[in-house]
Design an enzyme around this catalytic site. Structure first.
Site, PDB file in Angstrom:
ATOM      1  CE  LYS A 155      -3.815   1.885  -0.382  1.00 57.26           C
ATOM      2  NZ  LYS A 155      -4.735   1.368  -1.652  1.00 57.26           N
ATOM      3  CE  LYS A 171      -1.002  10.610  -4.867  1.00 61.61           C
ATOM      4  NZ  LYS A 171      -0.580   9.375  -5.798  1.00 61.61           N
ATOM      5  CE  LYS A 215      -8.050   7.326  -7.671  1.00 63.68           C
ATOM      6  NZ  LYS A 215      -7.562   6.418  -7.200  1.00 63.68           N
TER       7      LYS A 215
END
Ligand code: ATP
Ligand code: LTN
Length: 327
Positions: free
Chosen positions: A111, A192, A195
């Site tokens: 990240k 994937k 969201k």
């Protein structure tokens, strides 16, 4: 009864992937375990958030958990930031975690590479997650594989704490679905369905309207062959549609393949879209009745009260053991 606990970050609107991969599992577990489910909103601010949107999304997610089948009489449902003990325990745990072990977290490495201004919160986030778990003596923590390392860190921290200060925490175990269906992005079935996806083009959100759902599924990326069968490597798009159908119908992939064996891609997509629309419209109806209702407030008030009592006791025990305050 063993206790399970999990949270889904409000980093975006909940998706069909969240339903099939995570909330669906919790719905199954709710009859077997004493179940705690919360919205980790304090985790969400490790990266920039729009405050108004974040607040709205937290409430929406809670209403969606329930609309998807999590029964408030079987689950303690709560918002992390409505319980001030999480951050307090996190501080004590931070003081019992080594820079070296926190630096090994692969999610932080991934990240932080993708962002310019990396916060200290993003680095210490797994320790807050350990606090979320350890406050409640959870036996099992249902998570995806990407979170396994964080639960292992919680285990290491709790084992060390128990050794240093005497038995205080239950050592939690990650609960990872062995063959859990992974739902892929419809516009890129090698990724994937997520969201926090930027475009959301290939993502079905649980609150998408019928027209949007149909449009996204009808334009799902497939392949140039015209035969329907399951092959993750050569036919990721078709395999993804079969996975969605089999998960929502609760039948095996084999049965799903059999059902669609004479269909062309257009018919397959149409039938998958019909099923998704049918399932999501039931969820959306329940959601619409709940959102802005007094019932939702009551459920959250109850979650807040129940968890505050448990967490207060645990934190006071911890403060006492490390020599803080007059407990
Ligand atoms: P983000 O985009 O913020 O990383 P996400 O949508 O990828 O979020 P997470 O919040 O990381 O989802 O995942 C929460 C749980 O939901 C995990 O257990 C994960 O395995 C499951 N999950 C999320 N997306 C999917 C998916 N597409 N298919 C199956 N399971 C999923
Ligand atoms: N880090 C998790 C969300 C999360 C969590 C937790 C999950 C925060 N605290 C405690 C289980 C237990 C995620 O990003 N999916």
């Amino acid at each position: 009864m063993k206790r399970i606990l999990t949270g889904l970050q409000p980093s975006g609107e909940l998706t069909l992937g969240s339903l099939i991969g995570s909330i669906g599992q919790m719905v199954m577990y709710q009859n077997e375990y004493e179940s705690f489910i919360f919205v980790p909103d304090m985790h969400a601010i490790t990266v920039k958030q729009d405050p108004k949107l974040l607040k709205e999304r937290v409430i929406k997610n809670v209403a969606l958990y329930i609309a998807c089948g999590l029964d408030p009489s079987k689950n303690v449902i709560y918002i992390q930031s409505e319980n001030l003990y999480h951050a307090n325990l996190s501080w004590v745990l931070e003081c019992n975690t080594y820079i070296g072990e926190a630096s090994r977290m692969t999610q932080f490495k991934d990240k932080s590479k993708k962002q310019d201004n990396v916060t200290v919160g993003l680095f210490t986030y797994p320790i807050l997650m350990a606090a979320d778990i350890l406050l409640y003596d959870a036996d099992y923590v249902p998570v995806g594989v990407d979170q396994k390392q964080h639960v292992e860190l919680a285990r290491d921290i709790s084992e060390r704490f128990n050794k240093t200060y005497g038995n205080t925490f239950k050592i939690p175990e990650p609960l990872i679905p062995e063959v859990g269906a992974k739902i892929m992005d419809l516009s890129d079935p090698t990724r994937k369905m997520s969201k926090s996806d930027v475009t959301g083009k290939g993502v079905i959100y649980l609150l998408d309207d019928e027209k949007t759902i149909r449009k996204k599924i009808m334009s799902a990326v497939t392949d140039s062959e015209s035969k329907v069968y399951y092959d993750l490597v050569n036919k990721p798009g078709i395999s993804n549609l079969l996975t969605i159908y089999s998960s929502l119908k609760e039948i095996s992939i084999k049965e799903t393949e059999e059902h669609f064996k004479d269909c062309n891609y257009g018919n397959l997509k149409k039938e998958v879209a019909d099923l998704v629309v049918e399932k999501l419209s039931i969820i959306q109806e329940k959601y619409n009745n709940l959102i802005n209702s007094e019932e939702l407030d009551k459920i959250l008030d109850n979650g807040k009260d129940v968890t505050n009592v448990i967490a207060k006791k645990k934190l006071e025990e911890v403060f006492n053991k490390v020599g803080l305050g007059r407990y």
